[in-house]
Enzyme design. Structure first.
Site, PDB file in Angstrom:
ATOM      1  N   LYS A  47       0.837  -1.210   0.000  1.00  0.00           N
ATOM      2  CA  LYS A  47       0.000   0.000   0.000  1.00  0.00           C
ATOM      3  C   LYS A  47       0.872   1.260   0.000  1.00  0.00           C
ATOM      4  CE  LYS A  47      -1.770   1.577   4.048  1.00  0.00           C
ATOM      5  NZ  LYS A  47      -1.424   2.989   4.301  1.00  0.00           N
ATOM      6  N   ASN A  48       1.872   1.284   0.892  1.00  0.00           N
ATOM      7  CA  ASN A  48       2.639   2.522   1.058  1.00  0.00           C
ATOM      8  C   ASN A  48       3.658   2.752  -0.048  1.00  0.00           C
ATOM      9  OD1 ASN A  48       1.081   3.043   3.242  1.00  0.00           O
ATOM     10  ND2 ASN A  48       2.615   2.409   4.771  1.00  0.00           N
ATOM     11  N   CYS A  72      -5.143  12.982  12.527  1.00  0.00           N
ATOM     12  CA  CYS A  72      -5.755  11.675  12.371  1.00  0.00           C
ATOM     13  C   CYS A  72      -5.824  11.049  13.748  1.00  0.00           C
ATOM     14  CB  CYS A  72      -4.995  10.822  11.370  1.00  0.00           C
ATOM     15  SG  CYS A  72      -3.621   9.955  12.063  1.00  0.00           S
ATOM     16  N   ARG A 101       0.157  14.683  13.297  1.00  0.00           N
ATOM     17  CA  ARG A 101       0.742  14.394  11.982  1.00  0.00           C
ATOM     18  C   ARG A 101       0.899  15.654  11.119  1.00  0.00           C
ATOM     19  NH1 ARG A 101      -1.507   8.866   9.493  1.00  0.00           N
ATOM     20  NH2 ARG A 101       0.483   8.898   8.433  1.00  0.00           N
ATOM     21  N   ASP A 135       4.011   0.485  12.008  1.00  0.00           N
ATOM     22  CA  ASP A 135       2.833  -0.157  11.400  1.00  0.00           C
ATOM     23  C   ASP A 135       2.657  -1.613  11.837  1.00  0.00           C
ATOM     24  OD1 ASP A 135       2.370   2.227  10.132  1.00  0.00           O
ATOM     25  OD2 ASP A 135       3.215   1.613   8.214  1.00  0.00           O
ATOM     26  N   ARG A 146      -8.977  -0.489   4.133  1.00  0.00           N
ATOM     27  CA  ARG A 146      -8.111   0.545   3.548  1.00  0.00           C
ATOM     28  C   ARG A 146      -6.757  -0.040   3.155  1.00  0.00           C
ATOM     29  NH1 ARG A 146      -7.375   5.907   6.769  1.00  0.00           N
ATOM     30  NH2 ARG A 146      -5.964   6.022   5.002  1.00  0.00           N
TER      31      ARG A 146
HETATM   32  N1  EPU Z   1       6.359  14.472  10.784  1.00  0.00           N
HETATM   33  C1  EPU Z   1       6.545  15.802  11.115  1.00  0.00           C
HETATM   34  N2  EPU Z   1       6.445  16.734  10.119  1.00  0.00           N
HETATM   35  C2  EPU Z   1       6.194  16.387   8.807  1.00  0.00           C
HETATM   36  C3  EPU Z   1       6.021  15.034   8.496  1.00  0.00           C
HETATM   37  C4  EPU Z   1       6.110  14.086   9.506  1.00  0.00           C
HETATM   38  O1  EPU Z   1       6.770  16.128  12.270  1.00  0.00           O
HETATM   39  O2  EPU Z   1       6.121  17.278   7.955  1.00  0.00           O
HETATM   40  C5  EPU Z   1       6.463  13.462  11.838  1.00  0.00           C
HETATM   41  C6  EPU Z   1       5.172  12.641  11.978  1.00  0.00           C
HETATM   42  O3  EPU Z   1       4.211  13.294  12.788  1.00  0.00           O
HETATM   43  C7  EPU Z   1       5.698  11.354  12.577  1.00  0.00           C
HETATM   44  C8  EPU Z   1       7.056  11.187  11.893  1.00  0.00           C
HETATM   45  O4  EPU Z   1       7.417  12.499  11.428  1.00  0.00           O
HETATM   46  O5  EPU Z   1       5.889  11.498  13.959  1.00  0.00           O
HETATM   47  C9  EPU Z   1       7.065  10.225  10.718  1.00  0.00           C
HETATM   48  O6  EPU Z   1       5.996  10.529   9.826  1.00  0.00           O
HETATM   49  P1  EPU Z   1       6.099  10.242   8.269  1.00  0.00           P
HETATM   50  O7  EPU Z   1       6.001  11.524   7.528  1.00  0.00           O
HETATM   51  O8  EPU Z   1       7.269   9.386   8.015  1.00  0.00           O
HETATM   52  O9  EPU Z   1       4.761   9.414   8.017  1.00  0.00           O
HETATM   53  P2  EPU Z   1       3.881   9.386   6.707  1.00  0.00           P
HETATM   54  O10 EPU Z   1       4.727   9.532   5.504  1.00  0.00           O
HETATM   55  O11 EPU Z   1       2.732  10.300   6.886  1.00  0.00           O
HETATM   56  C10 EPU Z   1       4.093   6.815   6.259  1.00  0.00           C
HETATM   57  C11 EPU Z   1       3.130   5.671   6.112  1.00  0.00           C
HETATM   58  C12 EPU Z   1       2.521   5.336   7.460  1.00  0.00           C
HETATM   59  C13 EPU Z   1       3.657   4.965   8.418  1.00  0.00           C
HETATM   60  C14 EPU Z   1       4.658   6.135   8.497  1.00  0.00           C
HETATM   61  C15 EPU Z   1       5.867   5.831   9.355  1.00  0.00           C
HETATM   62  C16 EPU Z   1       2.336   5.948   3.863  1.00  0.00           C
HETATM   63  C17 EPU Z   1       1.229   6.249   2.930  1.00  0.00           C
HETATM   64  N3  EPU Z   1       2.093   6.041   5.161  1.00  0.00           N
HETATM   65  O12 EPU Z   1       3.325   7.908   6.763  1.00  0.00           O
HETATM   66  O13 EPU Z   1       1.689   4.193   7.239  1.00  0.00           O
HETATM   67  O14 EPU Z   1       3.123   4.698   9.687  1.00  0.00           O
HETATM   68  O15 EPU Z   1       5.130   6.465   7.171  1.00  0.00           O
HETATM   69  O16 EPU Z   1       6.530   4.714   8.875  1.00  0.00           O
HETATM   70  O17 EPU Z   1       3.412   5.576   3.413  1.00  0.00           O
HETATM   71  C18 EPU Z   1      -0.086   2.703   7.698  1.00  0.00           C
HETATM   72  O18 EPU Z   1       0.210   2.108   6.646  1.00  0.00           O
HETATM   73  O19 EPU Z   1      -0.900   2.234   8.535  1.00  0.00           O
HETATM   74  C19 EPU Z   1       0.530   4.019   7.968  1.00  0.00           C
HETATM   75  C20 EPU Z   1       0.048   4.871   8.838  1.00  0.00           C
END
Ligand code: EPU
Length: 429
Positions: free
Chosen positions: A22-23, A118, A123, A316, A408
């Site tokens: 998915k990711n 969320c 986030r 995850d 999802r």
């Molecule tokens: N963060 C910030 N600022 C930003 C972006 C992120 O502070 O601008 C923080 C977040 O709040 C969090 C950390 O950095 O504490 C990591 O967040 P990240 O941006 O890496 O998460 P994401 O890209 O939104 C993806 C996956 C998530 C998975 C996370 C961490 C996708 C579509 N989603 O989210 O997947 O948990 O990386 O590995 O790739 C899931 O599949 O259930 C899921 C939530």
């Protein structure tokens, strides 16, 4: 709304094939906005989140031909794309924010709904925006939308640090990378996320003509094309979903069955394999499979995990690991370092008889030999997976409500557990 009715005291064994990640597929679909030529994808999972992303891309003018049975699709973004991703669609799924970078790169302007919070926390997207600003974009927020505009002359490469106090941002790495591939000059991303899904996106972008080096390490270098029409079509097979594979393996360990996940990449699951070995769960492995070995009634050892960016233990899989530790012989400590509030499953596990205490970002799990079925509520994707696992291990019947969360990110999970011998019915209520 659909409900799962899960028979407890389940025994499972056998093989299950792993679908595309998915990711990985979600950002790769967003990358289709970078070219007007078709992107052909294989191993596309049938998930609600994929449908949501396709809905957003269709809204942006893309044409999609999909063969769900063969897990294939072809997507072609219109030559003049309408660069607005509306709230009605973006609010359903945070990953839709990742259309921002490619839209900005290709059209010079993007208007994308701010994704909001969320269930497991705030986030923020500050690092995504910082990266785009560093490339020269003018970014402002207006009416709940992020509006990003490239300067006259286009985006310019830059050196950008993408770390956060919680590790590198996976989404920001992808968004900034997708904007940078069409910018003028060289971009160096420092503190980039190293997840396999970043590497998969990079491989697809390189097939499309992008010049990127270092993906999978904390430093990624991108030689921008300096021409918005530079990228072309490509064919790409999405990597297998390591979280789905991990979920089925944890189920095997929890129910003491021999469960083989096929078509996975064992190297993507090193931290989980290490946790299994500490818990006394033996694994056999081949090039593209992993198999949990039955313990023959030997107890599970309590095993602490701390979530970290890849290759650390994945956030995850935290909820699923907690479900496993509910049946360990002793006390284990689960610490969440990526999303300190990602504990929505905890209260529902308590309803099944689990003994868990939360102290800030840490949960202390006291194993118990008995869990018992109850009605529970799914709250987010991975929390729901943990509830399915705990329900299979509990005595009696469990009803899991709001399973749209699980749809999802897991393809027909109830059918695939049935294939392993479990009894799970989907009912419409
Ligand atoms: N963060 C910030 N600022 C930003 C972006 C992120 O502070 O601008 C923080 C977040 O709040 C969090 C950390 O950095 O504490 C990591 O967040 P990240 O941006 O890496 O998460 P994401 O890209 O939104 C993806 C996956 C998530 C998975 C996370 C961490 C996708 C579509 N989603 O989210 O997947 O948990 O990386 O590995 O790739 C899931 O599949 O259930 C899921 C939530």
């Amino acid at each position: 709304m659909d409900v799962f009715v899960v028979e407890g005291n389940a025994t499972i064994s056998g093989s299950v094939g792993i679908v595309g990640a998915k990711n990985s597929v979600l950002p790769i679909l967003a990358a289709s906005l970078l070219t007007s030529e078709p992107l052909e994808l294989e191993n596309v999972p049938a998930l609600a989140d994929v449908a949501t992303m396709l809905g957003i891309l269709s809204e942006l003018g893309s044409d999609v031909q999909r063969d769900v049975a063969k897990a294939r699709l072809s997507i072609c973004s219109a030559a003049t794309i309408e660069p607005t991703a509306p709230w009605e669609l973006v609010r359903k799924m945070r990953a839709s924010f990742e259309v921002l970078g490619p839209l900005l790169g290709r059209t010079g302007r993007a208007r994308v709904s701010f994704p909001g919070g969320c269930v497991f926390g705030l986030r923020p997207v500050d690092v995504h925006l910082k990266g785009l600003v560093a490339l020269g974009a003018n970014v402002r927020q207006e009416g709940g939308y992020v509006i990003a505009e490239a300067p006259r002359g286009g985006l310019r490469g830059a050196e950008i640090f993408l770390g956060t106090p919680f590790g590198s941002s996976v989404g920001a790495t992808r968004n900034v990378m997708m904007a940078a591939v069409l910018a003028h000059g060289r971009t160096v991303l420092q503190g980039a996320a190293c997840e396999p899904e970043i590497v998969d996106l990079t491989e697809c972008l390189v097939k499309m003509g992008a010049r990127i080096e270092g993906a999978g390490s904390p430093t990624i270098e991108i030689e921008g094309a300096g021409d918005r029409a530079a990228l072309g079509g490509a064919s790409h097979r999405v990597i297998p979903d390591r979280i789905e594979a991990g979920t089925f393996l944890v189920a095997g360990a929890l129910l003491d069955g021999r469960v083989r996940v096929e078509g996975c990449r064992p190297g993507h699951l090193a931290s989980l394999c290490d946790a299994f070995s500490r818990a006394g769960v033996a694994l056999e492995r081949g090039e593209d499979w992993l198999e949990v070995q039955p313990r023959g009634g030997e107890p599970l050892r309590p095993t602490d995990v701390t979530t970290q960016p890849y290759p650390g233990f994945p956030t995850d899989l935290q909820a699923q690991w907690m479900a496993l530790m509910c049946r360990a012989e002793g006390v284990s400590v689960v610490t969440e370092r990526i999303y300190s509030d990602r504990y929505m499953h905890l209260a529902e596990l308590l309803r099944l008889g689990a003994r868990i205490r939360r102290e800030g970002a840490t949960a202390v799990v006291e194993g118990t030999p008995t869990l018992s079925g109850a009605s529970v509520m799914a709250s987010d994707l991975r929390a729901s997976a943990a509830l399915v696992l705990a329900a299979l291990a509990a005595s009696g019947e469990t009803e899991i409500h709001r399973v749209y969360h699980i749809d999802r990110g897991y393809e027909r999970i109830e059918e695939r557990f049935r294939g392993l011998g479990a009894t799970i019915r989907r009912e419409q209520r």
